[in-house]
Write a protein that holds these residues in place. Sequence first.
Motif, PDB file in Angstrom:
ATOM      1  N   MET A   1       0.760  -1.335   0.017  1.00  0.00           N
ATOM      2  CA  MET A   1      -0.107   0.161   0.085  1.00  0.00           C
ATOM      3  C   MET A   1       1.030   1.320  -0.025  1.00  0.00           C
ATOM      4  N   ALA A   2       0.439   1.923  -0.887  1.00  0.00           N
ATOM      5  CA  ALA A   2       1.370   3.543  -1.054  1.00  0.00           C
ATOM      6  C   ALA A   2       1.107   4.400   0.227  1.00  0.00           C
ATOM      7  N   LYS A   3       2.199   5.191   0.435  1.00  0.00           N
ATOM      8  CA  LYS A   3       1.860   6.149   1.592  1.00  0.00           C
ATOM      9  C   LYS A   3       1.980   7.239   0.950  1.00  0.00           C
ATOM     10  N   ILE A   4       1.626   8.387   1.733  1.00  0.00           N
ATOM     11  CA  ILE A   4       1.908   9.873   1.376  1.00  0.00           C
ATOM     12  C   ILE A   4       3.486  10.073   2.014  1.00  0.00           C
ATOM     13  N   GLU A   5       4.196   9.976   0.933  1.00  0.00           N
ATOM     14  CA  GLU A   5       5.654  10.218   1.443  1.00  0.00           C
ATOM     15  C   GLU A   5       6.498  10.991   0.391  1.00  0.00           C
ATOM     16  N   GLY A   6       7.528  11.422   0.532  1.00  0.00           N
ATOM     17  CA  GLY A   6       8.446  11.775  -0.613  1.00  0.00           C
ATOM     18  C   GLY A   6       7.460  13.213  -1.201  1.00  0.00           C
ATOM     19  N   VAL A   7       8.003  13.170  -2.666  1.00  0.00           N
ATOM     20  CA  VAL A   7       7.330  14.100  -3.591  1.00  0.00           C
ATOM     21  C   VAL A   7       5.927  14.234  -3.393  1.00  0.00           C
ATOM     22  N   CYS A   8       5.232  13.360  -3.109  1.00  0.00           N
ATOM     23  CA  CYS A   8       3.631  13.335  -2.846  1.00  0.00           C
ATOM     24  C   CYS A   8       3.426  14.112  -1.574  1.00  0.00           C
ATOM     25  N   ARG A   9       4.196  13.740  -0.541  1.00  0.00           N
ATOM     26  CA  ARG A   9       4.165  14.807   0.774  1.00  0.00           C
ATOM     27  C   ARG A   9       4.207  16.157   0.320  1.00  0.00           C
ATOM     28  N   GLU A  10       5.285  16.566  -0.508  1.00  0.00           N
ATOM     29  CA  GLU A  10       5.565  17.621  -0.693  1.00  0.00           C
ATOM     30  C   GLU A  10       4.413  18.396  -1.307  1.00  0.00           C
ATOM     31  N   VAL A  11       3.905  17.959  -2.224  1.00  0.00           N
ATOM     32  CA  VAL A  11       2.838  18.433  -3.052  1.00  0.00           C
ATOM     33  C   VAL A  11       1.626  18.460  -2.058  1.00  0.00           C
ATOM     34  N   CYS A  12       1.243  17.597  -1.173  1.00  0.00           N
ATOM     35  CA  CYS A  12       0.246  17.768  -0.343  1.00  0.00           C
ATOM     36  C   CYS A  12       0.495  18.898   0.589  1.00  0.00           C
ATOM     37  N   GLU A  13       1.885  19.179   1.193  1.00  0.00           N
ATOM     38  CA  GLU A  13       1.898  20.198   2.018  1.00  0.00           C
ATOM     39  C   GLU A  13       1.949  21.625   1.228  1.00  0.00           C
ATOM     40  N   ALA A  14       1.971  21.649  -0.081  1.00  0.00           N
ATOM     41  CA  ALA A  14       1.897  23.024  -0.912  1.00  0.00           C
ATOM     42  C   ALA A  14       0.610  23.249  -1.665  1.00  0.00           C
ATOM     43  N   THR A  15      -0.060  22.128  -1.936  1.00  0.00           N
ATOM     44  CA  THR A  15      -1.195  22.407  -2.867  1.00  0.00           C
ATOM     45  C   THR A  15      -2.313  23.358  -2.328  1.00  0.00           C
ATOM     46  N   GLU A  16      -2.704  24.082  -2.965  1.00  0.00           N
ATOM     47  CA  GLU A  16      -3.640  25.194  -2.629  1.00  0.00           C
ATOM     48  C   GLU A  16      -5.037  24.831  -2.548  1.00  0.00           C
ATOM     49  N   PHE A  17      -5.317  23.723  -3.364  1.00  0.00           N
ATOM     50  CA  PHE A  17      -6.597  23.113  -3.173  1.00  0.00           C
ATOM     51  C   PHE A  17      -6.535  21.673  -3.594  1.00  0.00           C
ATOM     52  N   VAL A  18      -7.500  20.871  -3.337  1.00  0.00           N
ATOM     53  CA  VAL A  18      -7.508  19.317  -3.604  1.00  0.00           C
ATOM     54  C   VAL A  18      -8.912  19.158  -4.555  1.00  0.00           C
ATOM     55  N   ALA A  19      -8.471  18.478  -5.611  1.00  0.00           N
ATOM     56  CA  ALA A  19      -9.676  18.242  -6.325  1.00  0.00           C
ATOM     57  C   ALA A  19     -10.181  16.611  -5.888  1.00  0.00           C
ATOM     58  N   ILE A  20     -11.364  16.357  -5.848  1.00  0.00           N
ATOM     59  CA  ILE A  20     -11.924  15.110  -5.152  1.00  0.00           C
ATOM     60  C   ILE A  20     -12.742  14.379  -6.158  1.00  0.00           C
ATOM     61  N   VAL A  21     -12.608  13.238  -6.738  1.00  0.00           N
ATOM     62  CA  VAL A  21     -13.772  12.642  -7.606  1.00  0.00           C
ATOM     63  C   VAL A  21     -14.384  11.445  -7.254  1.00  0.00           C
ATOM     64  N   THR A  22     -15.464  11.321  -7.136  1.00  0.00           N
ATOM     65  CA  THR A  22     -16.225  10.144  -6.884  1.00  0.00           C
ATOM     66  C   THR A  22     -16.885   9.764  -8.145  1.00  0.00           C
TER      67      THR A  22
END
Lengths: 127, 127
Positions: A1-22
């Motif tokens: 199972m992948a985790k929020i780490e590395g570059v993805c954590r960096e992006v999560c720390e910086a993103t202004e908003f989050v797009a959410i799709v169901t």
Amino acid sequence: MAKIEGVCREVCEATEFVAIVTSGEAGPHLVGNWGDYMRLLGIREDIIVFPAGRYRQTEENLRKNNRIQLLVASKKVRGSRSPGQGCIIDGTAEVLSTGEIVEAVKAKFPWARGALVVHVEEVQSQL
Amino acid sequence: MAKIEGVCREVCEATEFVAIVTSGEAGPHLVGNWGDYMRLLGIREDIIVFPAGRYRQTEENLRKNNRIQLLVASKKVRGSRSPGQGCIIDGTAEVLSTGEIVEAVKAKFPWARGALVVHVEEVQSQL
């Protein structure tokens, strides 16, 4: 199972908003939330929580099909060739209206009717 | 037919990135593009153009079902109650690989293989 780490954590720390799709009977359903809100609730390695204000269609969709995708992105994080990176976060989710997580959400967001809790399964950087 | 105007134009002028959702056999497909790229190509009242680098799945999805949704958002635009506004833009789209629009895209983005052209039908502010 992948985790929020590395570059993805960096992006999560910086993103202004989050797009959410169901996914619903009428097709994909797209909503947003603020990066600040996600960060204020603490991004764990495999769980992301958002305050849920409305999200009625998102909740209905998740009841029938709990798959969810998020997009986060920021020009502040370096991609492989140029400034800017995006990440797709894939997993399952539910809208909760009671419990410990919801109490923590309401303590910070009194207007929230509940919590959108995302269980991260896959993380893909885009650039 | 709704147009990119008013608060939605403000958000389009401010958004750092754009979330783009199409519908495929495997469910919703989510990709991103940069607000700067969209703005560099000029946001018309009812047409938005993005440089297409990969977008193979997006292109395949649009061939079978040309519906598309975009999410743009920015904390710099005021919502009805607090700073921050998001807009869902709904319409149809196609990935073009030849023609005038593609030439204009390639002049600014030499790496692009084509243009994702969105025909706007509905615009909804979120907050």
